[in-house]
Scaffold this motif. Structure first.
Motif, PDB file in Angstrom:
ATOM      1  N   ARG A   1      43.627  49.285  51.165  1.00  0.00           N
ATOM      2  CA  ARG A   1      42.415  49.316  51.987  1.00  0.00           C
ATOM      3  C   ARG A   1      42.342  50.617  52.792  1.00  0.00           C
ATOM      4  O   ARG A   1      41.294  51.258  52.868  1.00  0.00           O
ATOM      5  CB  ARG A   1      42.383  48.111  52.919  1.00  0.00           C
ATOM      6  N   ALA A   2      43.460  50.994  53.380  1.00  0.00           N
ATOM      7  CA  ALA A   2      43.466  52.202  54.204  1.00  0.00           C
ATOM      8  C   ALA A   2      43.207  53.449  53.371  1.00  0.00           C
ATOM      9  O   ALA A   2      42.434  54.339  53.763  1.00  0.00           O
ATOM     10  CB  ALA A   2      44.800  52.315  54.941  1.00  0.00           C
TER      11      ALA A   2
ATOM     12  N   ASN B   1      52.150  44.993  52.958  1.00  0.00           N
ATOM     13  CA  ASN B   1      52.012  46.441  53.151  1.00  0.00           C
ATOM     14  C   ASN B   1      51.156  47.075  52.056  1.00  0.00           C
ATOM     15  O   ASN B   1      50.399  48.018  52.316  1.00  0.00           O
ATOM     16  CB  ASN B   1      53.386  47.100  53.203  1.00  0.00           C
ATOM     17  N   MET B   2      51.275  46.568  50.837  1.00  0.00           N
ATOM     18  CA  MET B   2      50.452  47.084  49.744  1.00  0.00           C
ATOM     19  C   MET B   2      48.978  46.762  49.984  1.00  0.00           C
ATOM     20  O   MET B   2      48.096  47.607  49.758  1.00  0.00           O
ATOM     21  CB  MET B   2      50.921  46.513  48.410  1.00  0.00           C
TER      22      MET B   2
ATOM     23  N   VAL C   1      43.698  39.993  48.451  1.00  0.00           N
ATOM     24  CA  VAL C   1      43.706  41.034  47.425  1.00  0.00           C
ATOM     25  C   VAL C   1      44.036  40.409  46.071  1.00  0.00           C
ATOM     26  O   VAL C   1      44.991  39.643  45.938  1.00  0.00           O
ATOM     27  CB  VAL C   1      44.736  42.140  47.770  1.00  0.00           C
ATOM     28  N   GLU C   2      43.264  40.764  45.071  1.00  0.00           N
ATOM     29  CA  GLU C   2      43.460  40.244  43.719  1.00  0.00           C
ATOM     30  C   GLU C   2      44.661  40.926  43.060  1.00  0.00           C
ATOM     31  O   GLU C   2      44.958  42.084  43.342  1.00  0.00           O
ATOM     32  CB  GLU C   2      42.200  40.499  42.899  1.00  0.00           C
ATOM     33  N   TRP C   3      45.334  40.213  42.181  1.00  0.00           N
ATOM     34  CA  TRP C   3      46.493  40.790  41.507  1.00  0.00           C
ATOM     35  C   TRP C   3      46.681  40.156  40.137  1.00  0.00           C
ATOM     36  O   TRP C   3      46.149  39.094  39.846  1.00  0.00           O
ATOM     37  CB  TRP C   3      47.760  40.617  42.341  1.00  0.00           C
ATOM     38  N   GLU C   4      47.463  40.836  39.311  1.00  0.00           N
ATOM     39  CA  GLU C   4      47.769  40.363  37.962  1.00  0.00           C
ATOM     40  C   GLU C   4      49.182  40.805  37.599  1.00  0.00           C
ATOM     41  O   GLU C   4      49.585  41.925  37.919  1.00  0.00           O
ATOM     42  CB  GLU C   4      46.783  40.973  36.962  1.00  0.00           C
ATOM     43  N   ILE C   5      49.934  39.926  36.925  1.00  0.00           N
ATOM     44  CA  ILE C   5      51.228  40.311  36.384  1.00  0.00           C
ATOM     45  C   ILE C   5      51.059  40.649  34.914  1.00  0.00           C
ATOM     46  O   ILE C   5      50.528  39.854  34.135  1.00  0.00           O
ATOM     47  CB  ILE C   5      52.289  39.204  36.557  1.00  0.00           C
TER      48      ILE C   5
ATOM     49  N   ASP D   1      44.012  49.430  41.443  1.00  0.00           N
ATOM     50  CA  ASP D   1      43.932  50.142  42.716  1.00  0.00           C
ATOM     51  C   ASP D   1      45.311  50.421  43.301  1.00  0.00           C
ATOM     52  O   ASP D   1      45.467  51.287  44.159  1.00  0.00           O
ATOM     53  CB  ASP D   1      43.112  49.326  43.717  1.00  0.00           C
ATOM     54  N   GLY D   2      46.300  49.671  42.864  1.00  0.00           N
ATOM     55  CA  GLY D   2      47.676  49.864  43.289  1.00  0.00           C
ATOM     56  C   GLY D   2      48.598  49.292  42.227  1.00  0.00           C
ATOM     57  O   GLY D   2      48.191  48.441  41.432  1.00  0.00           O
ATOM     58  N   ILE D   3      49.832  49.771  42.198  1.00  0.00           N
ATOM     59  CA  ILE D   3      50.761  49.389  41.138  1.00  0.00           C
ATOM     60  C   ILE D   3      52.115  49.028  41.730  1.00  0.00           C
ATOM     61  O   ILE D   3      52.635  49.750  42.589  1.00  0.00           O
ATOM     62  CB  ILE D   3      50.952  50.544  40.127  1.00  0.00           C
ATOM     63  N   VAL D   4      52.663  47.908  41.277  1.00  0.00           N
ATOM     64  CA  VAL D   4      54.045  47.538  41.592  1.00  0.00           C
ATOM     65  C   VAL D   4      54.776  47.368  40.266  1.00  0.00           C
ATOM     66  O   VAL D   4      54.365  46.554  39.438  1.00  0.00           O
ATOM     67  CB  VAL D   4      54.128  46.236  42.415  1.00  0.00           C
ATOM     68  N   ILE D   5      55.820  48.136  40.066  1.00  0.00           N
ATOM     69  CA  ILE D   5      56.575  48.063  38.818  1.00  0.00           C
ATOM     70  C   ILE D   5      57.908  47.384  39.075  1.00  0.00           C
ATOM     71  O   ILE D   5      58.707  47.856  39.898  1.00  0.00           O
ATOM     72  CB  ILE D   5      56.782  49.461  38.217  1.00  0.00           C
TER      73      ILE D   5
END
Length: 204
Positions: free
Chosen positions: A183-184, A177-178, A32-36, A78-82
């Motif tokens: 995906r789910a 889990n993210m 899964v791709e991500w960026e900070i 598509d998803g967020i982690v703060i």
């Protein structure tokens, strides 16, 4: 799919960054791709409750670059982690000023989007700060992604955070889990809302 990791610390590569990077490594392993996104150190205007955002398409009328950049990336993700350091048992005030505006103006874009909070502290206050950040998600119908413990790391420096083996494992579990959640959730549709929203005022 792409996950946005928000570094709500004034320190670009400090303890919060270290925690988020561990989440990112797990996301990479899951494909899964991500960026900070670092919110920086510039002063940020808080929400003044003017309501003008509702008249201009859900964008705050104070178009400062920090707000606009964060909003754009949060809407697209598509998803967020703060992530935030803990200050007086709460998240960084600059971060919450930004989040107040982003969520108040643009909450409709986040419904159904998986989210998680991460906090970094020297010693105490993690649970209170963690709870504060999760409230942004729970009021906007965002599935909150959990880990094997509350999402926190401990340490006064990045080097000390790297010694927090349980905290780092918690970050890796959160990342996995993210990845599973985005995906789910992409395979199902959110239920329809009731046509009329009820609002109860207790002072009449």
């Amino acid at each position: 799919m792409k996950i946005l990791l928000v570094n709500g610390s004034p320190h670009r590569e400090g303890c919060t960054y270290t925690a988020l990077s561990e989440v990112g490594r797990a996301l990479t392993e899951c494909g899964v791709e991500w960026e900070i996104h670092h919110i920086g150190t510039e002063p940020v205007r808080g929400c003044v409750g003017c309501g003008a955002c509702a008249k201009v398409g859900g964008v705050c009328v104070f178009h400062d670059e920090n707000y606009m950049s964060l909003r754009e990336k949060m809407v697209a993700a598509d998803g967020i982690v703060i992530g935030s350091p803990v200050y007086y048992a709460g998240p960084n005030g600059v971060l919450t000023s930004l989040l107040d505006r982003v969520f108040y103006c643009s909450g409709k874009y986040f419904r159904g989007k998986p989210a998680a909070a991460v906090v970094s502290c020297r010693r105490g206050g993690a649970s209170a700060a963690f709870d504060r950040l999760n409230k942004y998600f729970s009021i906007n119908e965002m599935p909150i992604i959990t880990s094997q413990y509350w999402n926190s790391v401990h340490g006064n420096t990045p080097e000390e955070v790297l010694q927090d083996e349980e905290g780092l494992q918690t970050m890796r579990t959160l990342g996995r889990n993210m990845a599973w959640a985005v995906r789910a959730l992409s395979a199902v549709q959110m239920p329809e809302r009731e046509s009329k929203r009820s609002r109860t005022n207790f002072i009449r």
